[in-house]
Design a protein around this motif. Structure first.
Motif, PDB file in Angstrom:
ATOM      1  N   GLY B 128      15.469 134.457 -40.820  1.00 60.42           N
ATOM      2  CA  GLY B 128      16.026 133.114 -40.984  1.00 60.42           C
ATOM      3  C   GLY B 128      17.478 133.231 -41.386  1.00 60.42           C
ATOM      4  N   LEU B 134      13.505 129.367 -38.630  1.00 58.34           N
ATOM      5  CA  LEU B 134      12.732 130.534 -39.035  1.00 58.34           C
ATOM      6  C   LEU B 134      12.040 131.048 -37.775  1.00 58.34           C
ATOM      7  CD1 LEU B 134      11.960 131.833 -41.799  1.00 58.34           C
ATOM      8  CD2 LEU B 134       9.892 130.486 -41.702  1.00 58.34           C
ATOM      9  N   ILE B 167      18.761 128.760 -44.047  1.00 56.82           N
ATOM     10  CA  ILE B 167      17.604 129.311 -44.762  1.00 56.82           C
ATOM     11  C   ILE B 167      18.098 130.492 -45.591  1.00 56.82           C
ATOM     12  CG2 ILE B 167      15.396 130.470 -44.494  1.00 56.82           C
ATOM     13  CD1 ILE B 167      14.939 128.740 -42.025  1.00 56.82           C
ATOM     14  N   CYS B 170      13.095 133.875 -47.687  1.00 49.78           N
ATOM     15  CA  CYS B 170      11.765 133.562 -47.172  1.00 49.78           C
ATOM     16  C   CYS B 170      10.799 134.677 -47.549  1.00 49.78           C
ATOM     17  CB  CYS B 170      11.794 133.393 -45.657  1.00 49.78           C
ATOM     18  SG  CYS B 170      12.092 134.904 -44.753  1.00 49.78           S
ATOM     19  N   THR B 180       9.851 129.214 -47.485  1.00 51.20           N
ATOM     20  CA  THR B 180      11.287 129.370 -47.277  1.00 51.20           C
ATOM     21  C   THR B 180      12.034 128.564 -48.332  1.00 51.20           C
ATOM     22  OG1 THR B 180      11.223 127.498 -45.765  1.00 51.20           O
ATOM     23  CG2 THR B 180      11.189 129.674 -44.775  1.00 51.20           C
ATOM     24  N   SER B 182      16.002 126.764 -48.808  1.00 52.14           N
ATOM     25  CA  SER B 182      17.068 126.375 -47.893  1.00 52.14           C
ATOM     26  C   SER B 182      18.227 125.692 -48.605  1.00 52.14           C
ATOM     27  CB  SER B 182      16.490 125.440 -46.832  1.00 52.14           C
ATOM     28  OG  SER B 182      17.509 124.736 -46.173  1.00 52.14           O
TER      29      SER B 182
END
Lengths: 93, 404
Positions: B128, B134, B167, B170, B180, B182
């Protein structure tokens, strides 16, 4: 007409604001109700865990037997192989 | 007309009341925190023997070369036999850690990758980054009779879109679930079987920069799932069954760059832009310890001043001195951290000093990898799950493996 509309909007905003604060208060009450242990107890639990868990990077507390160390094993095999190459002997079957 | 005015007045009144109540509740929470924090970890561990000099046995085992640009992130597989690295040259590389060979190189559609992870069963890897997407790649199977190009596209097993910003981090929470964090201030959970997002975790007020999952065995499913750190200076603990975070910790006034759960799963450590590593405990809901290079350096210097025969500083002097020394050293932020298998050692990567090793219990620096032979910034340190090796990754395009 427009002033009534405006008033409605400000009322609406105030309602949302109130809802937000009330939500925050419920969450604060939840936080108050949460069960907690003393920092000293938590520290002791952590110390106990740390002292009991094998950690092979700390060599004066824990030692990893070389036969269990995959890195050592691989190096040994590789050096043996290169030795055989260096000695130049080969066996014909 | 008059009715609505009255209503507006009522509303204002109740808002005021609610605000006062909130203030009182905040005060009570503060009180509880003060009462609970009766000691620090370092004080509680005063009877523990400090580590001897040279007791940390780390030897350079490999230098993994192959990337053509900065290495963004590295991750160990759950069996400690492989390492996955993501680099800004647009490749994910899967390395066999014992032989040092590359097992797989995956060319990414988006080269601006920030994070990567390996599934527990090693069948899938994920990346990501700045494309807000992703992407999950299958690395276990190889379909015969396909060209390299087709092979690549057949290896993509899922593409998850939904984040509105980059992102940042993760991880797999199971073979089919991912979490994840972000820059859109949220965290999200994704299900590979469903092929979509399962839920959002919304509460942070800044970019979420990092996350770390708890390592439960599946029987302990009644526990929180992961903890996230954000640019708003908070860390939050999340449980998928709860709408809001289950616990929230105020860390510092600066970005929380990295976070790692403690191996016993009831506490976690954070690294932030103010250069301080902190240890928080979830059972007691407070900070247990902090590790600051700045205060270590200042205390050394203060000793130096005293031994030089200077007048011992008064409290006013000391504070002013501390300030000036602080500004001299200008401690850089922490970019990455990890814990040894038992949690006794904290490896912290500082923006300008490289990797430094702290003794968690004694609060002292016990070792230094420094730049660890890298010729540029060290931006990642990761300890293997079995605890006998660690790797450092750097902007100099290499990864170094260190073993016991």
């Amino acid at each position: 007409m427009t002033s009534i509309r405006q008033e409605e909007i400000t009322n609406r905003i105030a309602e949302v604001k109130l809802k937000r604060i009330l939500e925050l208060n419920t969450r604060l009450r939840d936080t108050l109700d949460r069960e907690r242990i003393r920092a000293s107890d938590a520290s002791l639990l952590i110390i106990d865990y740390v002292q009991k868990t094998p950690d092979y990077i700390i060599s004066d507390m824990w030692t990893l037997p070389t036969e269990e160390n995959k890195f050592h094993q691989f190096k040994k095999i590789r050096s043996k192989k290169s030795e055989m190459k260096a000695s130049g002997c080969c066996s014909i079957m | 007309m008059s009715g609505s005015v009255l209503k507006a007045g009522d509303l204002q009144q109740s808002i005021l009341q609610a605000k006062q109540e909130a203030k009182a509740l905040f005060g009570e929470v503060e009180d509880i925190h003060l009462r609970i924090r009766d000691t620090t970890l370092v004080k509680a561990a005063s009877s523990i023997r400090p580590l001897n000099a040279g007791s940390i046995s780390l030897k350079l085992y490999h230098t993994l070369r192959g990337h053509q640009n900065k290495v963004a992130q590295v991750r160990w597989s759950s069996n400690s036999s492989q390492v996955l690295s993501a680099s800004q040259d647009g490749y994910l590389i899967l390395w066999d850690i014992v032989t040092g060979f590359k097992k797989k190189a995956i060319f990414l559609e988006n080269q601006w990758v920030l994070t990567c992870a390996i599934a527990p069963n090693c069948e899938n890897v994920v990346s990501g980054g700045l494309d807000n997407t992703l992407t999950v790649y299958n690395v276990s199977s190889k379909q015969p009779g396909l060209s390299e190009y087709e092979q690549f596209y057949s290896s993509v097993s899922a593409v998850f879109k939904g984040h509105r910003a980059y992102i940042s981090d993760c991880d797999f929470t199971s073979n089919h679930h991912l979490v994840t964090s972000s820059g859109d201030m949220t965290c999200a959970m994704w299900d590979m079987a469903k092929g979509s997002k399962v839920r959002d975790f919304v509460e942070h007020l800044g970019d979420v920069l990092c996350l770390s999952k708890f390592n439960h065995i599946s029987s302990q499913s009644d526990r929180p799932l992961f903890v996230s750190g954000s640019a708003d200076g908070y860390a939050k603990v999340w449980d998928p069954r709860c709408q809001y975070s289950v616990q929230s910790f105020s860390i510092s006034n600066s970005d929380v760059n990295c976070i790692k759960t403690f191996p016993e799963n009831h506490s976690f450590v954070t690294g932030s832009d103010d250069g301080i590593i902190r240890l928080f405990d979830m059972r007691s809901d407070c900070e247990l310890s902090s590790y600051s290079l700045a205060s270590t350096l200042t205390s050394h210097d203060n000793q130096g001043f005293r031994s030089n025969g200077n007048i011992s500083p008064t409290s006013v002097d000391r504070s002013s001195k501390a300030e000036s020394i602080d500004s001299n050293y200008n401690i850089p932020g922490i970019v990455s951290l990890d814990l040894s298998k038992s949690g006794r050692l904290i490896y912290g990567c500082y923006a300008d000093y490289g990797c430094i090793i702290w003794d968690t219990l004694k609060g002292q620096v016990v070792g230094k990898l420094g730049f660890a032979g890298h010729s540029n910034k060290v931006n990642q340190v990761r300890v293997s799950p079995d605890g006998i090796a660690l790797c450092t990754a750097s902007w100099d395009q290499t990864i170094k493996v260190w073993a016991a």
